[in-house]
Design a protein around this motif. Structure first.
Motif, PDB file in Angstrom:
ATOM      1  N   ARG A  27      29.178 -52.702 -55.093  1.00 21.40           N
ATOM      2  CA  ARG A  27      30.289 -52.402 -54.190  1.00 21.40           C
ATOM      3  C   ARG A  27      31.384 -51.709 -54.988  1.00 21.40           C
ATOM      4  O   ARG A  27      31.445 -51.832 -56.208  1.00 21.40           O
ATOM      5  N   LEU A  28      32.225 -50.991 -54.286  1.00 19.00           N
ATOM      6  CA  LEU A  28      33.369 -50.345 -54.925  1.00 19.00           C
ATOM      7  C   LEU A  28      34.395 -51.433 -55.204  1.00 19.00           C
ATOM      8  O   LEU A  28      34.915 -52.066 -54.290  1.00 19.00           O
ATOM      9  N   HIS A  29      34.648 -51.693 -56.454  1.00 16.76           N
ATOM     10  CA  HIS A  29      35.542 -52.778 -56.870  1.00 16.76           C
ATOM     11  C   HIS A  29      37.005 -52.320 -56.925  1.00 16.76           C
ATOM     12  O   HIS A  29      37.902 -53.064 -56.559  1.00 16.76           O
ATOM     13  N   ARG A  30      37.219 -51.076 -57.405  1.00 18.06           N
ATOM     14  CA  ARG A  30      38.596 -50.588 -57.524  1.00 18.06           C
ATOM     15  C   ARG A  30      38.627 -49.073 -57.361  1.00 18.06           C
ATOM     16  O   ARG A  30      37.791 -48.359 -57.891  1.00 18.06           O
ATOM     17  N   GLN A  31      39.623 -48.606 -56.624  1.00 10.85           N
ATOM     18  CA  GLN A  31      39.876 -47.181 -56.467  1.00 10.85           C
ATOM     19  C   GLN A  31      40.455 -46.628 -57.774  1.00 10.85           C
ATOM     20  O   GLN A  31      41.091 -47.364 -58.525  1.00 10.85           O
ATOM     21  N   PRO A  32      40.294 -45.333 -58.043  1.00 13.11           N
ATOM     22  CA  PRO A  32      40.954 -44.747 -59.211  1.00 13.11           C
ATOM     23  C   PRO A  32      42.477 -44.847 -59.044  1.00 13.11           C
ATOM     24  O   PRO A  32      42.987 -44.745 -57.936  1.00 13.11           O
ATOM     25  N   GLN A  33      43.176 -45.056 -60.159  1.00 12.58           N
ATOM     26  CA  GLN A  33      44.637 -45.177 -60.130  1.00 12.58           C
ATOM     27  C   GLN A  33      45.219 -44.245 -61.175  1.00 12.58           C
ATOM     28  O   GLN A  33      44.797 -44.266 -62.326  1.00 12.58           O
ATOM     29  N   TRP A  34      46.204 -43.437 -60.770  1.00 15.84           N
ATOM     30  CA  TRP A  34      46.825 -42.484 -61.674  1.00 15.84           C
ATOM     31  C   TRP A  34      48.286 -42.839 -61.885  1.00 15.84           C
ATOM     32  O   TRP A  34      48.917 -43.453 -61.039  1.00 15.84           O
ATOM     33  N   SER A  35      48.795 -42.436 -63.031  1.00 20.71           N
ATOM     34  CA  SER A  35      50.180 -42.684 -63.391  1.00 20.71           C
ATOM     35  C   SER A  35      50.601 -41.628 -64.409  1.00 20.71           C
ATOM     36  O   SER A  35      49.761 -41.003 -65.055  1.00 20.71           O
ATOM     37  N   ARG A  36      51.897 -41.464 -64.579  1.00 20.14           N
ATOM     38  CA  ARG A  36      52.374 -40.547 -65.623  1.00 20.14           C
ATOM     39  C   ARG A  36      52.111 -41.121 -67.007  1.00 20.14           C
ATOM     40  O   ARG A  36      51.957 -40.390 -67.967  1.00 20.14           O
ATOM     41  N   ASP A  37      52.068 -42.436 -67.090  1.00 17.93           N
ATOM     42  CA  ASP A  37      51.796 -43.115 -68.356  1.00 17.93           C
ATOM     43  C   ASP A  37      50.276 -43.216 -68.530  1.00 17.93           C
ATOM     44  O   ASP A  37      49.600 -43.847 -67.720  1.00 17.93           O
TER      45      ASP A  37
ATOM     46  N   GLY B 293      40.177 -45.594 -63.949  1.00 18.57           N
ATOM     47  CA  GLY B 293      39.168 -44.937 -63.133  1.00 18.57           C
ATOM     48  C   GLY B 293      38.607 -45.898 -62.104  1.00 18.57           C
ATOM     49  O   GLY B 293      38.961 -47.076 -62.060  1.00 18.57           O
ATOM     50  N   MET B 294      37.736 -45.379 -61.271  1.00 20.85           N
ATOM     51  CA  MET B 294      37.094 -46.258 -60.286  1.00 20.85           C
ATOM     52  C   MET B 294      36.237 -47.279 -61.018  1.00 20.85           C
ATOM     53  O   MET B 294      35.791 -47.053 -62.148  1.00 20.85           O
ATOM     54  N   ALA B 295      36.022 -48.393 -60.367  1.00 19.19           N
ATOM     55  CA  ALA B 295      35.169 -49.438 -60.928  1.00 19.19           C
ATOM     56  C   ALA B 295      34.237 -49.934 -59.827  1.00 19.19           C
ATOM     57  O   ALA B 295      34.644 -50.070 -58.670  1.00 19.19           O
ATOM     58  N   ILE B 296      32.990 -50.178 -60.211  1.00 22.28           N
ATOM     59  CA  ILE B 296      32.037 -50.759 -59.271  1.00 22.28           C
ATOM     60  C   ILE B 296      31.618 -52.130 -59.791  1.00 22.28           C
ATOM     61  O   ILE B 296      31.542 -52.345 -61.000  1.00 22.28           O
ATOM     62  N   ALA B 297      31.397 -53.049 -58.882  1.00 20.58           N
ATOM     63  CA  ALA B 297      30.901 -54.378 -59.232  1.00 20.58           C
ATOM     64  C   ALA B 297      29.418 -54.416 -58.884  1.00 20.58           C
ATOM     65  O   ALA B 297      29.015 -53.987 -57.801  1.00 20.58           O
ATOM     66  N   VAL B 298      28.618 -54.898 -59.812  1.00 19.00           N
ATOM     67  CA  VAL B 298      27.157 -54.910 -59.661  1.00 19.00           C
ATOM     68  C   VAL B 298      26.633 -56.310 -59.932  1.00 19.00           C
ATOM     69  O   VAL B 298      27.131 -56.995 -60.822  1.00 19.00           O
ATOM     70  N   ARG B 299      25.636 -56.723 -59.166  1.00 17.27           N
ATOM     71  CA  ARG B 299      24.957 -57.989 -59.457  1.00 17.27           C
ATOM     72  C   ARG B 299      23.486 -57.839 -59.075  1.00 17.27           C
ATOM     73  O   ARG B 299      23.135 -57.045 -58.208  1.00 17.27           O
TER      74      ARG B 299
END
Length: 109
Positions: free
Chosen positions: A22-32, A38-44
């Motif tokens: 499943r898609l665990h986390r959307q990509p997140q951008w910042s100036r820092d 980046g995106m993260a997927i959870a696998v089992r």
């Protein structure tokens, strides 16, 4: 583990073994640069309990107003390669224990 429509789980087979991701986390951008993720997927493994969270690099920031990433936009070949890389990095899908976090490159290797 029940999933809602907002966080659906998808089946995939890698080297003859059934996995769910499943898609665990959307990509997140910042100036820092330290705040970029980046995106993260959870696998089992379908028969196991131990999850792996596989994180990809953030990549280029999308234009303003770009749609959010959907699981259907993620290529199954990329997920399969990320699972293979997670196993090569030491994730044991059929073992018990805490969730393992693994970083991969943009190609899943």
């Amino acid at each position: 583990m029940a999933r809602t429509k907002l966080n659906p789980e998808f089946d995939i087979e890698v080297d003859g073994d059934p996995y769910a991701w499943r898609l665990h986390r959307q990509p997140q951008w910042s100036r820092d640069p330290a705040e970029r993720h980046g995106m993260a997927i959870a696998v089992r493994h379908k028969e196991g309990q131990r999850e792996a969270v596989v994180e990809f690099p953030p990549g280029p920031q999308p234009k303003y107003g770009a749609p959010m990433l959907k699981p259907s936009h993620i290529a199954p070949a990329l997920v399969a390669k990320a699972i293979t890389s997670a196993i090569a990095a030491g994730w044991e899908p059929l073992s018990r224990g805490k969730t393992v976090a693994i970083m991969v490159d943009a190609t899943g290797a």
